[in-house]
Every structure is written in C-alpha cells, then in structure tokens.
Design an enzyme around this catalytic site. Structure first.
Site, PDB file in Angstrom:
ATOM      1  N   LYS A  72       0.810  -1.217   0.000  1.00  0.00           N
ATOM      2  CA  LYS A  72       0.000   0.000   0.000  1.00  0.00           C
ATOM      3  C   LYS A  72       0.845   1.270   0.000  1.00  0.00           C
ATOM      4  O   LYS A  72       0.331   2.338  -0.309  1.00  0.00           O
ATOM      5  CB  LYS A  72      -0.963  -0.013   1.179  1.00  0.00           C
ATOM      6  CG  LYS A  72      -1.996  -1.117   1.084  1.00  0.00           C
ATOM      7  CD  LYS A  72      -2.936  -0.925  -0.099  1.00  0.00           C
ATOM      8  CE  LYS A  72      -3.985  -1.998  -0.169  1.00  0.00           C
ATOM      9  NZ  LYS A  72      -4.933  -1.804  -1.258  1.00  0.00           N
TER      10      LYS A  72
HETATM   11  N1  PMP Z   1      -3.499  -7.991   1.503  1.00  0.00           N
HETATM   12  C1  PMP Z   1      -3.605  -7.065   2.458  1.00  0.00           C
HETATM   13  C2  PMP Z   1      -3.032  -7.352   3.800  1.00  0.00           C
HETATM   14  C3  PMP Z   1      -4.255  -5.850   2.189  1.00  0.00           C
HETATM   15  O1  PMP Z   1      -4.358  -4.919   3.149  1.00  0.00           O
HETATM   16  C4  PMP Z   1      -4.821  -5.657   0.899  1.00  0.00           C
HETATM   17  C5  PMP Z   1      -5.540  -4.376   0.606  1.00  0.00           C
HETATM   18  N2  PMP Z   1      -6.890  -4.327   1.010  1.00  0.00           N
HETATM   19  C6  PMP Z   1      -4.697  -6.669  -0.053  1.00  0.00           C
HETATM   20  C7  PMP Z   1      -4.024  -7.813   0.284  1.00  0.00           C
HETATM   21  C8  PMP Z   1      -5.302  -6.575  -1.425  1.00  0.00           C
HETATM   22  O2  PMP Z   1      -4.715  -5.607  -2.241  1.00  0.00           O
HETATM   23  P1  PMP Z   1      -5.617  -4.752  -3.202  1.00  0.00           P
HETATM   24  O3  PMP Z   1      -6.437  -3.842  -2.349  1.00  0.00           O
HETATM   25  O4  PMP Z   1      -4.656  -3.989  -4.054  1.00  0.00           O
HETATM   26  O5  PMP Z   1      -6.489  -5.653  -3.983  1.00  0.00           O
END
Ligand code: PMP
Length: 346
Positions: A48
């Site tokens: 992120k």
């Molecule tokens: N794994 C974790 C620990 C996350 O915080 C997130 C984000 N919500 C994701 C995977 C998935 O990533 P994305 O939001 O880019 O689909």
C-alpha cells in the site's frame, strides 16, 4: 538492490523495487518455479506504500493538495499506515476510518504514525451511516480542504501498480512470468500489475484470490452482484461485500476462493519453510497456489509469481497467536503440532 551503499533523503525514497524471492520448499511438490514478490520490504511494510505515494503525488501535481491539508481514507490498516507515513514526510494531517475487524495492533500503529482514527462496525452494510465508507464521506464533507483517497473507487490505485509493480515483475522475471497469483481487495494490485503484464504478453495467466464470504469471484463469473454470497470471514484485506471500480475484472482470468483456516496454516508454513514472516493474505495467496497445484495447473517450465502483500508482525494477535488460532478452532489434531513447538522450563 535499492538498499546497497546508498543514503536516502527520507523513507519515501525506499518505496517500490521490492525483491522477487524464489520459494524453495513450500511448493516443491508441484511442477514449476515459484517466486514471491515480497512487499513487506517497502518502508511501510506493505504494497500500500505504492498507492499512498502515487495517489498523493498525483493530487499534488493537480494542485488539489497543499501542506497542512487533510487526507482521509477508509482502510483495513495497511493503506492507512502508508498514508500516515507519507503524510508525516509531506506535512499533511491524516484521518482514517477503519473497520472494527482490524487488529488492535494495526490501530495502535496508525495512532503511532500520527493519524486520527475512527473505528467503525465491520458487519454493517456499506450504505449504513456507521460503515467506514459513510463515516469517511461525512468527514470529507465536514473537513475543509480535505482529500478523500477512496482506494476502492479510485482508478489511480490501478495506475500505481501498472506503473510500478507490473514493470518490476516483468523485469525481475526477464519477461518469463507465466502466472500471476494475487489477492484482490480493492483490486488495485492485481488489476494494475496484470494490465501491465498482459500488455507485454497476453498469455500471462492471472489468478485472483478471493475469500469465502466475498462477492468478487461470483461477480467475475456472472457479472451479478449476489448479496447471498456475503457472510463474515476473518482474513483482513481480501475479498469484499461490494464491487470496487478499482478492480479491472477483464484482466483477471480466474478467481479462486480460500478459507480462513487453510490460509492461516499456510501463512505459518511460509514462515517455517521459507523463513519469510508475512501476513495473513500472503498465506491466502500461497494457499491458492497449493489448490491450483493440486489441480495440476502448473507445468515444469512455468514461472509463477505470487504477491505477498504485507509483513507478519501485523498479525501477532491473530494468525501468529496460538491462543487466537485455538479460539477459531483452527488447531485440529493434525495441526496441533504447531502449538507444541514450545517448552516451559519450571
Ligand atoms: N493484503 C492485504 C493485507 C491488504 O491490506 C490488501 C488491501 N486491502 C490486499 C491484500 C489486497 O490488495 P488490493 O487492495 O490492491 O487488492
């Protein structure tokens, strides 16, 4: 490696360029070569960081943000941490509306990073005024000069990964990647990465990982939003009770669902077999590979890349707590051995 023999101006310079690391043991029963893109090497310890920096810098370029302004977001923790980190360096206030499903550790971390945190009930619908979406929206209206990142409905979330994660993986595998396996929450990671990789080679197979209790997989297959698919589950950051526009369903070939229990055990197995201490969704993504491997998905020369989104330290009171695992009923007789690896000398 970005770290070697270099002095950096601030932590933001360390975002991206994360390592691709070969998985030597955990999938050795299957044909193919397996590699993990380990996003915990980002300074905020998750993927992120990429979207926080990219979206904030795009807002700066457009003249929407200036120092002292407020950045607002809804987050299960990781995006909040990254936005808080970027805000500190760039001089913004950070306000976060988070789900009560988030671990206490995560909430404490956000506060440590200077964010103002609103904890909202997890099991209410997205249009309930108490949901973290509605709380963030209200705060955005109330706070003058605020910017709402809105990661689930922000196309820039996809662009961030299209411009960084995708090209990095393509380069690191020398264009030899055959499969991408990634969790889908907002969908930004899988969509941006897959969009870039498929532009280079349309034959790269993209597999999204979804949770039981989430609507994403069924929507991909039928384009129908089926409320009956929704029920509570434990993995944070994976799957959704709504359809995010930050997911490009056209670049994903297939979604596969994984259980809370198997993902938890697989996360623990990654630590024990590869020495990588990664988060719950890394366990989920690896669990998807195990299921695909058992179905005979992979061939000898395939190069499978799995994205490990964050670090294990964020789950000490959950997946890596034997007490929590026991409370969930995740230690059956087969797996109890995991809890036996400790001796108390009296
Ligand atoms: N794994 C974790 C620990 C996350 O915080 C997130 C984000 N919500 C994701 C995977 C998935 O990533 P994305 O939001 O880019 O689909």
């Amino acid at each position: 490696m970005k770290h070697k023999n270099k002095v950096f101006d601030n932590v933001l310079d360390l975002i991206g360029q994360t390592p691709l690391i070969k998985l030597n043991k955990i999938a050795s029963e299957f044909k193919g070569n397996f590699y993990a893109k380990v996003e915990s090497f980002n300074p905020g310890h998750s993927s992120k960081d990429r979207i926080a920096l990219y979206i904030i810098e795009q807002a700066e370029k457009k003249g929407i943000l200036s120092p002292g302004d407020t950045i607002i977001e809804t987050t299960s923790g990781n995006t909040g941490f990254s936005i808080a980190m970027v805000s500190i360096i760039k001089g913004y206030d950070c306000v976060l509306a988070v789900s009560s499903k988030s671990s206490a550790d995560k909430i404490d971390m956000l506060k440590t990073m200077g964010a103002k945190v609103y904890v909202c009930p997890a099991h209410v619908s997205a249009d309930d005024p108490r949901s973290y979406y509605q709380v963030a929206k209200r705060l955005h209206e109330e706070i003058k000069g605020s910017v709402y990142i809105n990661q689930y409905f922000n196309e820039l979330n996809i662009d961030a990964h299209y411009k960084s994660t995708g090209p990095e993986i393509w380069k690191q595998t020398e264009g030899k990647i055959t499969h991408l396996v990634a969790c889908s929450g907002t969908g930004g990671t899988i969509s941006g990465t897959a969009r870039y990789l498929k532009e280079q080679n349309p034959n790269v197979k993209v597999i999204g990982v979804d949770a039981f209790g989430s609507v994403i997989k069924k929507y991909h297959e039928t384009r129908e939003f089926d409320e009956k698919e929704i029920y509570p589950y434990r993995i944070e950051g994976l799957g959704k009770n709504l359809i995010p526009t930050a997911t490009d369903f056209d670049v994903v070939d297939e979604f596969i669902k994984v259980t809370d229990e198997e993902s938890a055990h697989t996360a623990r197995l990654i630590a024990k077999s590869e020495g990588m201490f990664v988060g719950y969704t890394s366990g989920a993504a690896m669990q998807a590979i195990m299921q695909l491997g058992e179905q005979g998905e992979f061939k000898k020369d395939d190069n499978i890349v799995v994205i490990f989104p964050d670090h294990g330290s964020r789950y000490m009171s959950k997946v890596y707590s034997d007490k929590w695992m026991n409370e969930q009923g995740f230690f059956d007789s087969k797996n109890e051995a995991a809890a036996q690896n400790i001796q108390y000398i009296k």
